[in-house]
Design a protein around this motif. Structure first.
Motif, short mmCIF file in Angstrom:
data_model
loop_
_atom_site.label_atom_id
_atom_site.label_comp_id
_atom_site.label_asym_id
_atom_site.label_seq_id
_atom_site.Cartn_x
_atom_site.Cartn_y
_atom_site.Cartn_z
N UNK A 82 0.89 -1.34 -0.10
CA UNK A 82 0.27 0.12 -0.33
C UNK A 82 1.32 1.47 -0.08
N UNK A 83 2.03 1.24 0.42
CA UNK A 83 2.25 2.78 0.95
C UNK A 83 3.69 3.09 -0.72
N UNK A 84 3.91 1.56 -1.30
CA UNK A 84 4.73 1.70 -2.51
C UNK A 84 3.33 1.91 -3.51
N UNK A 85 2.65 0.95 -3.14
CA UNK A 85 1.91 1.43 -4.75
C UNK A 85 0.80 2.56 -4.43
N UNK A 86 0.79 2.81 -3.62
CA UNK A 86 -0.23 3.84 -3.43
C UNK A 86 -0.22 5.67 -5.11
N UNK A 87 1.32 5.52 -4.84
CA UNK A 87 1.74 6.59 -5.24
C UNK A 87 2.04 6.50 -6.50
N UNK A 88 2.34 5.46 -7.00
CA UNK A 88 2.00 4.91 -8.55
C UNK A 88 1.00 4.75 -9.55
N UNK A 89 -0.37 3.86 -8.41
CA UNK A 89 -1.26 4.32 -9.12
C UNK A 89 -1.64 5.49 -9.07
N UNK A 90 -1.89 6.87 -8.09
CA UNK A 90 -1.77 8.01 -8.36
C UNK A 90 -1.88 8.40 -9.66
N UNK A 91 -0.08 8.57 -9.82
CA UNK A 91 0.60 8.68 -10.81
C UNK A 91 -0.14 8.12 -12.10
N UNK A 92 -0.35 6.90 -11.85
CA UNK A 92 -0.80 6.36 -13.32
C UNK A 92 -1.81 7.01 -13.68
N UNK A 93 -3.22 7.31 -12.98
CA UNK A 93 -4.68 8.04 -12.48
C UNK A 93 -4.00 9.89 -13.30
N UNK A 94 -3.29 10.09 -12.64
CA UNK A 94 -3.11 11.79 -13.01
C UNK A 94 -2.65 11.71 -14.18
N UNK A 95 -1.60 10.56 -15.11
CA UNK A 95 -0.96 10.43 -16.37
C UNK A 95 -2.40 10.47 -17.13
N UNK A 96 -3.49 9.47 -16.86
CA UNK A 96 -4.93 9.28 -17.79
C UNK A 96 -5.05 10.17 -17.91
N UNK A 97 -5.31 10.63 -16.91
CA UNK A 97 -5.62 12.58 -16.86
C UNK A 97 -5.68 13.40 -18.08
N UNK A 98 -4.38 13.33 -18.14
CA UNK A 98 -3.54 14.63 -18.41
C UNK A 98 -3.60 14.52 -19.90
N UNK A 99 -3.34 13.19 -20.01
CA UNK A 99 -3.56 12.90 -21.49
C UNK A 99 -4.69 13.09 -22.35
N UNK A 100 -5.53 12.50 -21.21
CA UNK A 100 -6.69 12.83 -22.22
C UNK A 100 -7.74 14.27 -22.69
N UNK A 101 -7.12 14.94 -21.32
CA UNK A 101 -7.31 16.34 -21.67
C UNK A 101 -6.37 17.11 -22.63
N UNK A 102 -5.00 16.53 -23.22
CA UNK A 102 -4.72 16.88 -24.27
C UNK A 102 -5.22 16.38 -25.60
N UNK A 103 -5.54 15.06 -25.21
CA UNK A 103 -6.13 14.88 -26.82
C UNK A 103 -7.53 15.96 -26.85
N UNK A 104 -7.98 15.78 -25.93
CA UNK A 104 -9.11 16.70 -25.99
C UNK A 104 -9.12 18.03 -26.48
N UNK A 105 -8.40 18.85 -26.11
CA UNK A 105 -7.56 19.55 -26.42
C UNK A 105 -7.02 20.31 -27.62
N UNK A 106 -6.61 19.06 -28.52
CA UNK A 106 -6.18 18.81 -29.82
C UNK A 106 -7.71 19.24 -30.73
N UNK A 107 -7.96 18.40 -30.11
CA UNK A 107 -8.96 17.35 -31.24
C UNK A 107 -9.79 18.62 -31.36
N UNK A 108 -10.82 19.09 -30.53
CA UNK A 108 -10.57 21.12 -30.61
C UNK A 108 -10.10 21.83 -31.49
#
Length: 70
Positions: free
Chosen positions: A11-37
């Protein structure tokens, strides 16, 4: 006790990794949406502006040019 410590370590080691992965996923989805617009808001080029394009106007050599003929 070893199993509990293993889960705690996971839990201590995995929580930051999971949070980072979710943050990257949201960031990439926002960038893709901005490029499409941005892509959709661009006007297509006029056909009239493309008719005047020529190799001479771009500074390219026209006709056959071989390195042997120098």
């Amino acid at each position: 006790m070893t199993g509990v410590l293993g889960l705690l370590d996971l839990m201590i080691a995995g929580a930051p990794v999971i949070i980072f992965c979710v943050w990257q996923l949201v960031s990439v989805n926002r960038a893709i949406a901005k490029d499409m617009v941005a892509r959709d808001s661009l006007a297509p080029p006029d056909a009239a502006s493309l008719e005047g394009a020529s190799p001479e106007g771009a500074g390219h050599a026209v006709g056959e040019h071989r390195l042997d003929d120098r």
